[in-house]
Write a protein that holds these residues in place. Structure first.
Motif, PDB file in Angstrom:
ATOM      1  N   SER A  90       9.462  -3.392   0.552  1.00 11.03           N
ATOM      2  CA  SER A  90       8.542  -4.391   0.007  1.00 11.03           C
ATOM      3  C   SER A  90       7.175  -3.746  -0.134  1.00 11.03           C
ATOM      4  O   SER A  90       6.920  -2.649   0.372  1.00 11.03           O
ATOM      5  N   ILE A  91       6.305  -4.431  -0.841  1.00  5.91           N
ATOM      6  CA  ILE A  91       4.941  -3.944  -1.038  1.00  5.91           C
ATOM      7  C   ILE A  91       4.207  -3.928   0.298  1.00  5.91           C
ATOM      8  O   ILE A  91       3.429  -3.011   0.583  1.00  5.91           O
ATOM      9  N   GLU A  92       4.427  -4.926   1.143  1.00  4.69           N
ATOM     10  CA  GLU A  92       3.758  -4.949   2.446  1.00  4.69           C
ATOM     11  C   GLU A  92       4.156  -3.722   3.279  1.00  4.69           C
ATOM     12  O   GLU A  92       3.318  -3.135   3.982  1.00  4.69           O
ATOM     13  N   GLN A  93       5.453  -3.361   3.194  1.00  7.59           N
ATOM     14  CA  GLN A  93       5.894  -2.191   3.960  1.00  7.59           C
ATOM     15  C   GLN A  93       5.198  -0.906   3.454  1.00  7.59           C
ATOM     16  O   GLN A  93       4.755  -0.070   4.255  1.00  7.59           O
ATOM     17  N   ARG A  94       5.120  -0.741   2.126  1.00  2.00           N
ATOM     18  CA  ARG A  94       4.466   0.472   1.591  1.00  2.00           C
ATOM     19  C   ARG A  94       2.989   0.489   1.947  1.00  2.00           C
ATOM     20  O   ARG A  94       2.446   1.545   2.338  1.00  2.00           O
ATOM     21  N   ARG A  95       2.307  -0.654   1.824  1.00  2.00           N
ATOM     22  CA  ARG A  95       0.887  -0.721   2.170  1.00  2.00           C
ATOM     23  C   ARG A  95       0.682  -0.438   3.643  1.00  2.00           C
ATOM     24  O   ARG A  95      -0.252   0.270   4.059  1.00  2.00           O
ATOM     25  N   ALA A  96       1.549  -1.008   4.532  1.00  2.00           N
ATOM     26  CA  ALA A  96       1.430  -0.771   5.975  1.00  2.00           C
ATOM     27  C   ALA A  96       1.628   0.703   6.293  1.00  2.00           C
ATOM     28  O   ALA A  96       0.955   1.268   7.176  1.00  2.00           O
ATOM     29  N   HIS A  97       2.561   1.381   5.568  1.00  2.00           N
ATOM     30  CA  HIS A  97       2.785   2.812   5.798  1.00  2.00           C
ATOM     31  C   HIS A  97       1.530   3.613   5.470  1.00  2.00           C
ATOM     32  O   HIS A  97       1.137   4.532   6.218  1.00  2.00           O
ATOM     33  N   LEU A  98       0.894   3.325   4.337  1.00  2.00           N
ATOM     34  CA  LEU A  98      -0.319   4.044   3.946  1.00  2.00           C
ATOM     35  C   LEU A  98      -1.433   3.825   4.954  1.00  2.00           C
ATOM     36  O   LEU A  98      -2.143   4.769   5.352  1.00  2.00           O
ATOM     37  N   LEU A  99      -1.616   2.586   5.391  1.00  2.00           N
ATOM     38  CA  LEU A  99      -2.681   2.306   6.354  1.00  2.00           C
ATOM     39  C   LEU A  99      -2.407   2.958   7.690  1.00  2.00           C
ATOM     40  O   LEU A  99      -3.319   3.451   8.365  1.00  2.00           O
ATOM     41  N   ASP A 100      -1.132   2.986   8.106  1.00  2.00           N
ATOM     42  CA  ASP A 100      -0.789   3.618   9.383  1.00  2.00           C
ATOM     43  C   ASP A 100      -1.055   5.130   9.333  1.00  2.00           C
ATOM     44  O   ASP A 100      -1.544   5.719  10.310  1.00  2.00           O
ATOM     45  N   SER A 101      -0.758   5.742   8.194  1.00  2.00           N
ATOM     46  CA  SER A 101      -1.016   7.183   8.057  1.00  2.00           C
ATOM     47  C   SER A 101      -2.507   7.485   8.114  1.00  2.00           C
ATOM     48  O   SER A 101      -2.949   8.412   8.794  1.00  2.00           O
ATOM     49  N   ALA A 102      -3.332   6.667   7.461  1.00  2.00           N
ATOM     50  CA  ALA A 102      -4.790   6.866   7.475  1.00  2.00           C
ATOM     51  C   ALA A 102      -5.335   6.663   8.878  1.00  2.00           C
ATOM     52  O   ALA A 102      -6.196   7.412   9.362  1.00  2.00           O
ATOM     53  N   SER A 103      -4.808   5.636   9.583  1.00  2.00           N
ATOM     54  CA  SER A 103      -5.285   5.372  10.952  1.00  2.00           C
ATOM     55  C   SER A 103      -4.926   6.524  11.876  1.00  2.00           C
ATOM     56  O   SER A 103      -5.716   6.905  12.759  1.00  2.00           O
ATOM     57  N   GLY A 104      -3.710   7.126  11.699  1.00  2.00           N
ATOM     58  CA  GLY A 104      -3.317   8.254  12.544  1.00  2.00           C
ATOM     59  C   GLY A 104      -4.246   9.449  12.352  1.00  2.00           C
ATOM     60  O   GLY A 104      -4.637  10.108  13.327  1.00  2.00           O
ATOM     61  N   LEU A 105      -4.594   9.754  11.133  1.00  2.00           N
ATOM     62  CA  LEU A 105      -5.527  10.851  10.865  1.00  2.00           C
ATOM     63  C   LEU A 105      -6.882  10.573  11.494  1.00  2.00           C
ATOM     64  O   LEU A 105      -7.516  11.487  12.081  1.00  2.00           O
ATOM     65  N   GLU A 106      -7.357   9.376  11.358  1.00  2.00           N
ATOM     66  CA  GLU A 106      -8.667   9.021  11.923  1.00  2.00           C
ATOM     67  C   GLU A 106      -8.629   9.095  13.448  1.00  2.00           C
ATOM     68  O   GLU A 106      -9.594   9.532  14.095  1.00  2.00           O
ATOM     69  N   GLU A 107      -7.524   8.683  14.071  1.00  2.00           N
ATOM     70  CA  GLU A 107      -7.399   8.765  15.531  1.00  2.00           C
ATOM     71  C   GLU A 107      -7.391  10.240  15.983  1.00  2.00           C
ATOM     72  O   GLU A 107      -7.957  10.582  17.042  1.00  2.00           O
TER      73      GLU A 107
END
Length: 983
Positions: free
Chosen positions: A650-667
């Motif tokens: 779903s679109i929510e799953q793809r958006r959540a994946h992108l946000l999770d990847s950005a958050s991991g880099l920032e962490e």
């Protein structure tokens, strides 16, 4: 009270409207009601009683069935009576409660009872001129005008059939109850009860006083220890107890004072020795403490050194803990960097600028997908709604088919339900008719079954009558034969009386040359008299058996007339059929309520189904329209959502994946920065720790760590050192005190002997104090009890005297004690009234019995000590002896009962002060009298009508009809009874 006119309609056996004019009937002062048995003679008296009081006398009043069974359903049952009482003419009209046919439909309804009183010629001054229509008001007004109750009226004015002999033969208890009703002596019974209640109340008061005296005597005896079982006033005994208690108190107080002084001396000696022993103990304890402290001095110094080193290590300990925390923070920061790098799948030591650019790109792509999320959510909602609409359309189409089928079948079900309701209604209406017919058949069946027994009784009565006729004829023939034979031998009978030289009683001659000779089978006068007596007995038996045969024949004729053309078998069969039909109709009628409910539900269902069908079709059209619009919108949105979703679910799953990847880099970036800061802080804290250890006098940080102690250990060291110092100071202070100066630790003190002496003196003083206290308490308690006992004695004497006087008076009033005749006040009053009744009745009884009988009133006590005063016997002048009234024959009992009833009527009328009784009715009893006695009775009844009084007699005796000129004849037929005035 004088009666003028009586009208009855559908009352008793009178089917139609009947009128009795008492002014015409009573013009001569005496009239007769006569007719066949069961024709309704007594019913006219019942009608008069019902019009006045709403009741009928005797057992007929218990049935409460006054309506004529053969009257027309539209004819109302009523009784109208016009009379004059206390100068006021009034009209009474009453209707009893009865069942009448319903005016609409079948069945019956209850017609309520009614009553009215109308003043003719004006109402009394104290009375409202309006007519009275309430039953209770009419009853109270009639009773007030007549001055007597319904029981008194039936005993005084209307002597009912078979009732006025009851008082003559009744036992004392029954006679007492009747006299109480007639003379209203209940107030005397209330006086008796009042005395009994007062005696009981005073008895309770005396018992309370006596019990109080008993309790006080028991308490005085218990407190003083001196027994006394008497309840009389004994002042000397009480005074001796008080003096002895006072002497005991004075002696106990003196002994207590002496022992108390001895106790004080012993306790003072014991206190001095205890003080010296305590000083010796304190000196000895102080010196022992100083010696012990000197022995443990090295241990105490080690404690002080350990405490000082621990105090110096406190600043070093704080620096070491800060360095440990910095090291832990550095280790956590390194672990966090490794974890973030693993989660992002990048090198943990990658360039920070590249990591920041990559994180920004991921967030930008996630932001672009945000606009498609509401459309994806709406797409999912619309798809669920589309499935729901499809299911609803399918269900509504199926329900539409069911409702159409049900609507088509409702008219037929309504018609069937209406037929069932009509069937139940018809059964309910038919049920009462069947029940009434069943009662009629049961009555006819009882008649049919009674006829064989009645016919057998008739045959026996006819046979007995025929045998009596034959026996009478034989007795007459024997009498005539003996008379003929006596006449034939009369000369010989006279010859036996002749003597020589004495004149003949027939011819006068002194010579008797040829005297008559005895004939064969000579008959004497005694033989003739015996034959005549036998003939008279046979004649009496013949008359009785003939009357019995006539009554039996009349009973059989009545039964056959009631039965008609029916037979027992036909009636039984028809009755069985009716019972079966009645059961079936009852079951059907019981279903009426349920069937009405079912019909109402079906009729309501017709409109309800139409409304449901219209509502369903409207909802179905709306659902179909909404389904088509949703299907078109879903198809239009599908392509955009597939492109935005990519390889994800779903679109929510793809958006959540992108946000999770950005958050991991920032962490990871933040963890790298925190790790570098932790390394710098750890270096600074290690340098500070080394400087703090050197400043505290330790070689290095490890030596300072070894000197550290816990807070608990430091507290223990401080406490132990403080206790040592405190013990040493205390011991020195004790030895230096002035009060212990010169006291040696080895001084001996005799403490045991002083303690024992002081204990013995204390115990003796305490016992003396307890004895003195008990003596004082006993003396005070005895004084209070003596005062209460003297007051109780003073109250008990007058109460006992009053109770004895009241008890004696109550016994006399209730027929006990000094009452020699054992007559209560009420019985005495009733006995006086009964004596008046006996005197009044005797005057009539002597006249009607030709001077033979008189009433004798007895006030003697009954058998086995029972109360008397209401005895009533008769004195037979022929024998000169008094005998019970129960020994009188049938005719004699009627004369005595009638005399007693008339005498009772005179006394009751005078006693109640009621209205002047100008009308009197006597029902039946004349058939037991012979012709001569009937003449005496008629003479007595003639005396009753003097002064304008009217006497009405009820009898079927033929001779009564011939003696009385004016009479009212009652004719009975199957259509009802009718009245005819005859002269």
């Amino acid at each position: 009270m004088r009666l003028h006119r009586l009208e009855v309609t559908a009352f008793g056996p009178y089917k139609d409207h009947q009128v009795v004019d008492f002014d015409v009937l009573g013009s001569d002062g005496l009239f007769l009601l006569h007719g066949d048995t069961g024709a309704g003679k007594t019913t006219l008296l019942d009608a008069i009683a019902f019009a006045l009081y709403g009741q009928v006398p005797g057992a007929r009043g218990e049935v409460k069935r006054l309506r004529c069974d053969t009257a027309d359903g539209e004819t109302a049952t009523s009784v109208v009576l016009e009379l004059t009482v206390q100068g006021q003419r009034l009209r009474l009209e009453r209707s009893p409660e009865y069942q009448r046919p319903k005016r609409r439909g079948d069945g019956y309804t209850t017609q309520q009872a009614k009553a009215s009183l109308t003043w003719i010629g004006g109402a009394p001054t104290e009375q409202s001129p309006e007519s009275l229509t309430r039953i209770d008001e009419v009853g109270r007004t009639v009773q007030r005008l007549l001055g007597m109750t319904v029981d008194q009226f039936f005993q005084v004015v209307m002597l009912p059939q078979g009732e006025f002999a009851r008082f003559l033969r009744s036992e004392t208890t029954e006679r007492e109850q009747l006299l109480e009703k007639l003379f209203g002596t209940q107030r005397f019974a209330e006086v008796e009860q009042w005395f009994v209640e007062r005696r009981r109340e005073r008895g309770r008061v005396v018992e309370e006083h006596t019990q109080r005296v008993r309790d006080l005597l028991a308490r005085v005896s218990q407190v003083s220890g001196t027994p006394n079982s008497s309840e009389v006033d004994d002042q000397d005994w009480l005074a001796d107890i008080e003096k002895r208690a006072q002497r005991e108190l004075e002696h106990a107080q003196a002994e207590h004072s002496r022992l108390r002084r001895e106790r004080d001396t012993a306790e003072a000696t014991l206190t001095e020795r205890r003080e010296l022993a305590e000083k010796v103990r304190r000196v000895k304890q102080a010196r022992e403490a100083l010696a012990e402290l000197d022995e443990r001095k090295g241990e105490h110094d080690a404690w002080r050194a350990e405490r000082d080193a621990a105090h110096r290590a406190v600043p070093v300990q704080a620096a070491r803990r800060t360095a440990e925390r910095a090291e832990q923070e550095r280790d956590r920061a390194r672990a966090e960097v490794a974890t973030c790098a693993t989660r992002c799948s990048v090198d943990p030591e990658a360039d920070l600028a590249e990591l920041r650019d990559r994180a920004a790109a991921e967030r930008e792509r996630a932001g672009a997908l945000t606009a498609l999320i509401p459309q994806a959510q709406q797409q999912e909602t619309d798809q669920h709604r589309l499935a729901e609409l499809a299911e609803r359309i399918r269900s509504d189409e199926q329900r539409e088919t069911e409702l159409v089928a049900e609507q088509n079948g409702v008219p037929e079900r309504v018609s069937a339900a209406r037929e069932r309701v009509e069937e139940a209604k018809h059964a309910e209406l038919r049920l009462e008719t069947v029940r009434t017919r069943g009662e009629e058949l049961e009555a006819l069946l009882g008649v049919a079954r009674e006829i064989p027994g009645a016919e057998a009784e008739l045959a026996r009565a006819k046979e007995s009558a025929q045998q009596a006729v034959d026996a009478h004829q034989q007795a007459r023939d024997a009498l005539q034969d003996r008379r003929a034979r006596r006449l034939a031998g009369m000369a010989a009978e006279l010859a036996t009386q002749l003597a020589d030289g004495e004149p003949c009683p027939v011819c006068g001659s002194a010579e008797h040359p040829s005297p008559g000779q005895p004939v064969d089978d000579q008959v004497s006068a005694e033989d003739e008299q015996a034959a005549q007596a036998a003939e008279q007995r046979a004649a009496t038996t013949r008359e009785k058996t003939a009357a019995a045969a006539q009554q039996a024949q009349q009973h059989v004729d009545n039964l056959r007339e009631r039965l008609g053309e029916h037979t027992e078998s036909e009636l039984a069969a028809e009755l069985d059929q009716l019972r079966a039909e009645q059961n079936r109709l009852r079951e059907t009628a019981a279903e009426l309520a349920r069937r009405n409910t079912e019909l109402a539900e079906l009729e309501a269902a017709t409109g309800r189904l139409g409304e449901q069908l219209t509502e369903l079709r409207t909802r179905l059209a709306a659902a179909r329209s909404e389904h088509a619009g949703l299907a078109e919108a879903i198809e239009e949105r599908r392509a955009r959502l597939l492109e935005g979703r990519g390889d994800f679910g779903s679109i929510e799953q793809r958006r959540a994946h992108l946000l999770d990847s950005a958050s991991g880099l920032e962490e990871l970036i933040a963890a790298r920065t925190a790790r570098d800061d932790a390394d710098q802080r750890l270096t600074r804290q290690l340098a500070a720790l080394a400087e703090a250890a050197s400043g505290a006098g330790f070689a290095d940080a490890e030596q300072a760590k070894a000197a550290e102690r816990s807070e608990q250990r430091l507290a223990e060291l401080d406490t132990a050192i403080g206790e040592v110092e405190q013990r040493a100071a205390g011991a020195r202070e004790t030895l230096a005190s002035a009060e212990l100066f010169g006291v040696e630790p080895d001084t001996e003190v005799e403490l045991q002997a002083a303690t024992e002496a002081a204990g013995l003196a204390r115990e003796a003083a305490e016992r003396a104090a307890a004895l003195a206290h008990r003596a004082e308490q006993r003396q005070r308690e005895l004084a209070e009890l003596a005062e209460k006992l003297r007051a109780a004695w003073a109250e008990l004497g007058p109460a006992m005297a009053e109770q004895a006087e009241l008890e004696a008076l109550a016994d006399v009033v209730n027929g006990r004690g000094q009452n020699a005749r054992k007559m209560s006040l009420r019985a005495y009053v009733l006995a006086a009234r009964l004596e008046e009744v006996a005197i009044a009745a005797t005057r009539r009884l002597q006249r009607m019995s030709d001077g033979r009988y008189s009433f004798v009133h007895s006030d003697a006590a009954g058998a086995r000590g029972t109360r008397g005063g209401l005895g009533l016997d008769v004195l037979d002048d022929y024998s000169g002896k008094v005998r019970p009234a129960k020994t009188l024959s049938g005719g004699e009992s009627f004369l005595a009962s009638l005399s007693l009833a008339l005498g009772l009527a005179d006394v009751v009328a005078a006693e109640t002060g009621g209205a002047l009784l100008d009308t009197l009715f006597i029902d039946e009893g004349f058939g037991t009298l012979d012709a001569d006695t009937l003449d005496l009775v008629m003479d007595t009844l003639d005396e009753l009508r003097t002064g304008g009084r009217v006497v009405g007699l009820v009898s079927h005796v033929e001779e009564m009809r011939q003696r009385i000129g004016t009479r009212l004849r009652v004719t009975k037929s199957r259509k009802g009874s009718t009245l005819t005035v005859q002269t």
